[in-house]
Design a protein around this motif. Structure first.
Motif, mmCIF file in Angstrom:
data_model
loop_
_atom_site.group_PDB
_atom_site.id
_atom_site.type_symbol
_atom_site.label_atom_id
_atom_site.label_comp_id
_atom_site.label_asym_id
_atom_site.label_seq_id
_atom_site.Cartn_x
_atom_site.Cartn_y
_atom_site.Cartn_z
ATOM 1 N N LEU A 117 0.819 -1.205 0.000
ATOM 2 C CA LEU A 117 0.000 0.000 0.000
ATOM 3 C C LEU A 117 0.858 1.263 0.000
ATOM 4 O O LEU A 117 0.559 2.229 -0.720
ATOM 5 N N SER A 118 1.921 1.278 0.790
ATOM 6 C CA SER A 118 2.771 2.460 0.829
ATOM 7 C C SER A 118 3.468 2.690 -0.512
ATOM 8 O O SER A 118 3.548 3.827 -1.001
ATOM 9 N N LEU B 115 0.857 3.942 -3.026
ATOM 10 C CA LEU B 115 0.499 5.341 -2.791
ATOM 11 C C LEU B 115 1.596 6.280 -3.273
ATOM 12 O O LEU B 115 1.319 7.341 -3.855
ATOM 13 N N LEU C 145 1.339 6.537 -6.951
ATOM 14 C CA LEU C 145 0.232 7.406 -7.346
ATOM 15 C C LEU C 145 0.632 8.877 -7.257
ATOM 16 O O LEU C 145 0.290 9.678 -8.141
ATOM 17 N N VAL C 146 1.347 9.235 -6.199
ATOM 18 C CA VAL C 146 1.794 10.623 -6.050
ATOM 19 C C VAL C 146 2.751 10.994 -7.181
ATOM 20 O O VAL C 146 2.679 12.089 -7.758
ATOM 21 N N ALA D 167 -4.429 3.698 -10.376
ATOM 22 C CA ALA D 167 -5.570 3.900 -9.490
ATOM 23 C C ALA D 167 -6.557 2.739 -9.605
ATOM 24 O O ALA D 167 -7.080 2.247 -8.592
ATOM 25 N N MET E 212 -5.089 -0.326 -7.826
ATOM 26 C CA MET E 212 -5.242 -0.230 -6.373
ATOM 27 C C MET E 212 -6.691 -0.439 -5.951
ATOM 28 O O MET E 212 -6.968 -1.070 -4.920
#
Length: 225
Positions: A78-79, A82, A85-86, A111, A114
Protein backbone atom coordinates in the motif's frame (compact mmCIF):
# COMPACT_ATOMS: atom_id res chain seq x y z
CA UNK A 1 -1.79 -2.18 -65.14
CA UNK A 2 -4.67 -0.09 -63.83
CA UNK A 3 -5.04 3.47 -65.14
CA UNK A 4 -4.44 6.36 -62.79
CA UNK A 5 -8.06 7.53 -62.79
CA UNK A 6 -9.16 4.06 -61.68
CA UNK A 7 -6.96 4.27 -58.60
CA UNK A 8 -8.35 7.72 -57.84
CA UNK A 9 -11.90 6.44 -58.19
CA UNK A 10 -11.18 3.58 -55.77
CA UNK A 11 -10.58 5.28 -52.38
CA UNK A 12 -10.88 2.00 -50.47
CA UNK A 13 -8.12 0.34 -52.45
CA UNK A 14 -5.95 3.43 -52.14
CA UNK A 15 -6.48 3.51 -48.37
CA UNK A 16 -5.61 -0.19 -47.98
CA UNK A 17 -2.47 0.25 -50.09
CA UNK A 18 -1.46 3.23 -47.99
CA UNK A 19 -1.97 1.25 -44.78
CA UNK A 20 0.15 -1.63 -46.08
CA UNK A 21 2.88 0.79 -47.08
CA UNK A 22 2.71 2.45 -43.64
CA UNK A 23 2.94 -0.91 -41.87
CA UNK A 24 5.45 -2.88 -43.92
CA UNK A 25 7.23 -0.40 -46.13
CA UNK A 26 10.77 0.63 -45.37
CA UNK A 27 10.93 4.04 -43.81
CA UNK A 28 12.37 6.84 -45.88
CA UNK A 29 13.57 8.76 -42.85
CA UNK A 30 17.22 8.08 -41.97
CA UNK A 31 18.22 7.11 -38.46
CA UNK A 32 14.66 6.57 -37.36
CA UNK A 33 15.25 3.49 -35.22
CA UNK A 34 17.21 3.64 -32.00
CA UNK A 35 19.73 1.12 -33.36
CA UNK A 36 20.40 3.44 -36.30
CA UNK A 37 21.52 6.31 -34.08
CA UNK A 38 25.35 6.32 -33.82
CA UNK A 39 25.32 8.78 -30.92
CA UNK A 40 21.99 9.18 -29.13
CA UNK A 41 21.34 12.83 -28.27
CA UNK A 42 21.86 13.63 -24.59
CA UNK A 43 18.74 14.25 -22.54
CA UNK A 44 18.42 15.42 -18.96
CA UNK A 45 17.31 12.89 -16.38
CA UNK A 46 15.57 13.83 -13.13
CA UNK A 47 17.79 13.77 -10.07
CA UNK A 48 15.54 11.27 -8.30
CA UNK A 49 15.53 8.81 -11.23
CA UNK A 50 18.30 6.51 -9.97
CA UNK A 51 17.23 6.41 -6.29
CA UNK A 52 13.62 5.98 -7.40
CA UNK A 53 14.47 2.95 -9.54
CA UNK A 54 16.57 1.45 -6.73
CA UNK A 55 13.76 1.99 -4.21
CA UNK A 56 11.25 0.42 -6.58
CA UNK A 57 13.41 -2.65 -7.17
CA UNK A 58 13.98 -3.09 -3.44
CA UNK A 59 10.24 -2.79 -2.80
CA UNK A 60 9.47 -5.49 -5.38
CA UNK A 61 12.13 -7.81 -3.93
CA UNK A 62 10.77 -7.24 -0.42
CA UNK A 63 7.22 -7.98 -1.58
CA UNK A 64 8.38 -11.24 -3.10
CA UNK A 65 10.31 -12.20 0.02
CA UNK A 66 7.61 -11.37 2.59
CA UNK A 67 4.84 -13.87 3.31
CA UNK A 68 1.71 -13.13 1.28
CA UNK A 69 -1.29 -11.56 3.04
CA UNK A 70 0.89 -10.61 6.02
CA UNK A 71 0.67 -7.23 7.74
CA UNK A 72 4.17 -6.24 6.59
CA UNK A 73 3.45 -7.25 2.99
CA UNK A 74 0.16 -5.32 2.93
CA UNK A 75 1.77 -2.23 4.45
CA UNK A 76 4.68 -2.29 1.98
CA UNK A 77 2.37 -2.79 -0.99
CA UNK A 78 0.00 0.00 0.00
CA UNK A 79 2.77 2.46 0.83
CA UNK A 80 4.61 1.75 -2.43
CA UNK A 81 1.39 2.03 -4.43
CA UNK A 82 0.50 5.34 -2.79
CA UNK A 83 3.97 6.73 -3.54
CA UNK A 84 3.61 5.67 -7.17
CA UNK A 85 0.23 7.41 -7.35
CA UNK A 86 1.79 10.62 -6.05
CA UNK A 87 4.62 10.35 -8.61
CA UNK A 88 2.23 9.66 -11.50
CA UNK A 89 0.07 12.57 -10.41
CA UNK A 90 2.89 15.06 -9.82
CA UNK A 91 5.24 14.19 -12.70
CA UNK A 92 2.92 15.52 -15.46
CA UNK A 93 2.81 18.92 -13.78
CA UNK A 94 6.54 19.36 -14.50
CA UNK A 95 6.22 18.46 -18.19
CA UNK A 96 4.96 20.11 -21.33
CA UNK A 97 1.19 19.95 -21.83
CA UNK A 98 1.57 17.65 -24.83
CA UNK A 99 3.37 14.99 -22.78
CA UNK A 100 0.98 14.91 -19.82
CA UNK A 101 -1.67 12.65 -21.33
CA UNK A 102 0.54 9.57 -21.09
CA UNK A 103 1.08 10.15 -17.38
CA UNK A 104 -2.61 10.73 -16.74
CA UNK A 105 -3.41 7.36 -18.34
CA UNK A 106 -0.70 5.69 -16.27
CA UNK A 107 -2.20 7.29 -13.17
CA UNK A 108 -5.61 5.88 -14.14
CA UNK A 109 -4.05 2.44 -14.58
CA UNK A 110 -2.42 2.55 -11.15
CA UNK A 111 -5.57 3.90 -9.49
CA UNK A 112 -7.74 1.15 -10.99
CA UNK A 113 -5.22 -1.49 -9.95
CA UNK A 114 -5.24 -0.23 -6.37
CA UNK A 115 -9.04 -0.14 -6.40
CA UNK A 116 -9.12 -3.76 -7.56
CA UNK A 117 -6.74 -4.78 -4.78
CA UNK A 118 -8.92 -2.98 -2.24
CA UNK A 119 -12.09 -4.68 -3.53
CA UNK A 120 -10.38 -8.07 -3.44
CA UNK A 121 -9.10 -7.48 0.11
CA UNK A 122 -12.59 -6.44 1.27
CA UNK A 123 -14.11 -9.55 -0.29
CA UNK A 124 -11.45 -11.74 1.34
CA UNK A 125 -12.30 -10.35 4.77
CA UNK A 126 -16.05 -10.64 4.30
CA UNK A 127 -18.08 -13.71 5.09
CA UNK A 128 -18.83 -14.50 1.44
CA UNK A 129 -15.16 -14.76 0.44
CA UNK A 130 -13.58 -14.02 -2.93
CA UNK A 131 -15.67 -15.09 -5.92
CA UNK A 132 -14.16 -15.69 -9.36
CA UNK A 133 -14.97 -13.90 -11.51
CA UNK A 134 -16.08 -11.05 -9.31
CA UNK A 135 -16.08 -7.28 -9.01
CA UNK A 136 -12.31 -7.20 -8.48
CA UNK A 137 -11.75 -8.98 -11.81
CA UNK A 138 -13.93 -6.42 -13.61
CA UNK A 139 -11.81 -3.60 -12.14
CA UNK A 140 -8.56 -5.45 -12.92
CA UNK A 141 -9.57 -5.97 -16.55
CA UNK A 142 -10.69 -2.35 -16.90
CA UNK A 143 -7.20 -1.29 -15.75
CA UNK A 144 -5.79 -2.74 -18.98
CA UNK A 145 -7.57 -0.02 -20.98
CA UNK A 146 -5.54 2.97 -19.71
CA UNK A 147 -2.37 0.87 -19.85
CA UNK A 148 -2.97 0.09 -23.53
CA UNK A 149 -3.83 3.71 -24.25
CA UNK A 150 -0.63 4.91 -22.54
CA UNK A 151 1.50 2.50 -24.57
CA UNK A 152 -0.27 3.55 -27.76
CA UNK A 153 0.46 7.20 -27.02
CA UNK A 154 4.10 6.40 -26.28
CA UNK A 155 4.44 4.54 -29.57
CA UNK A 156 2.80 7.38 -31.45
CA UNK A 157 4.86 10.11 -29.76
CA UNK A 158 8.23 8.40 -30.20
CA UNK A 159 7.70 7.79 -33.93
CA UNK A 160 8.52 4.07 -33.99
CA UNK A 161 10.38 2.72 -36.97
CA UNK A 162 7.99 1.07 -39.38
CA UNK A 163 10.51 -0.74 -41.50
CA UNK A 164 10.47 -4.47 -42.01
CA UNK A 165 13.28 -5.13 -39.55
CA UNK A 166 11.35 -3.62 -36.62
CA UNK A 167 8.23 -5.58 -37.49
CA UNK A 168 10.13 -8.85 -37.93
CA UNK A 169 12.01 -8.48 -34.62
CA UNK A 170 8.82 -7.61 -32.76
CA UNK A 171 6.90 -10.47 -34.35
CA UNK A 172 9.59 -13.02 -33.47
CA UNK A 173 9.78 -11.96 -29.83
CA UNK A 174 6.00 -11.75 -29.48
CA UNK A 175 5.43 -15.17 -31.03
CA UNK A 176 8.09 -16.65 -28.74
CA UNK A 177 6.45 -15.15 -25.67
CA UNK A 178 3.05 -16.32 -26.92
CA UNK A 179 4.30 -19.89 -27.23
CA UNK A 180 5.75 -19.88 -23.70
CA UNK A 181 2.67 -18.28 -22.11
CA UNK A 182 0.36 -20.46 -24.16
CA UNK A 183 2.16 -23.64 -23.12
CA UNK A 184 2.45 -22.89 -19.40
CA UNK A 185 -0.58 -20.65 -18.77
CA UNK A 186 -3.27 -20.78 -21.46
CA UNK A 187 -3.24 -24.53 -22.13
CA UNK A 188 -3.50 -25.51 -18.43
CA UNK A 189 -6.39 -23.08 -17.97
CA UNK A 190 -8.21 -24.32 -21.06
CA UNK A 191 -7.75 -27.99 -20.14
CA UNK A 192 -8.66 -27.54 -16.49
CA UNK A 193 -12.06 -28.80 -15.44
CA UNK A 194 -12.14 -26.82 -12.19
CA UNK A 195 -13.44 -23.63 -13.80
CA UNK A 196 -16.81 -23.10 -15.38
CA UNK A 197 -17.45 -21.63 -18.80
CA UNK A 198 -17.51 -17.94 -17.84
CA UNK A 199 -14.71 -18.35 -15.30
CA UNK A 200 -12.51 -20.01 -17.93
CA UNK A 201 -13.13 -17.12 -20.34
CA UNK A 202 -12.17 -14.54 -17.74
CA UNK A 203 -9.09 -16.55 -16.74
CA UNK A 204 -7.98 -16.68 -20.38
CA UNK A 205 -8.53 -12.95 -20.94
CA UNK A 206 -5.79 -12.07 -18.44
CA UNK A 207 -2.84 -13.75 -20.29
CA UNK A 208 -4.19 -12.64 -23.67
CA UNK A 209 -4.24 -9.00 -22.59
CA UNK A 210 -0.77 -9.47 -21.10
CA UNK A 211 0.43 -10.67 -24.50
CA UNK A 212 -1.01 -7.56 -26.15
CA UNK A 213 0.80 -5.36 -23.64
CA UNK A 214 4.01 -7.33 -24.14
CA UNK A 215 3.79 -6.98 -27.91
CA UNK A 216 3.33 -3.22 -27.65
CA UNK A 217 6.25 -2.93 -25.25
CA UNK A 218 8.50 -4.89 -27.61
CA UNK A 219 7.44 -2.73 -30.54
CA UNK A 220 8.13 0.40 -28.49
CA UNK A 221 11.60 -0.77 -27.42
CA UNK A 222 12.68 -2.18 -30.78
CA UNK A 223 11.24 0.31 -33.23
CA UNK A 224 11.30 3.51 -31.24
CA UNK A 225 13.72 6.28 -32.08
Amino acid sequence: MRPIHAAIDDPVGTTIAGMLTWLFGSTAEPMRRRSDLPHPPPRPWPRLWVPGVIAGVLAVVALLALPPDSAASDFLFLSTALVSLVVLLGAPLTMAPGARAIWWWLFAFQALTMAAVAVEAFARESATGVAFPGVADAVYLSAYIPALVALGLLIHRTYPGRDREAWIDTAILTVTATCVIGLFVIVPIASSGNLGGWASVVALVYPLLDLVLLGLLMWLLIGSA
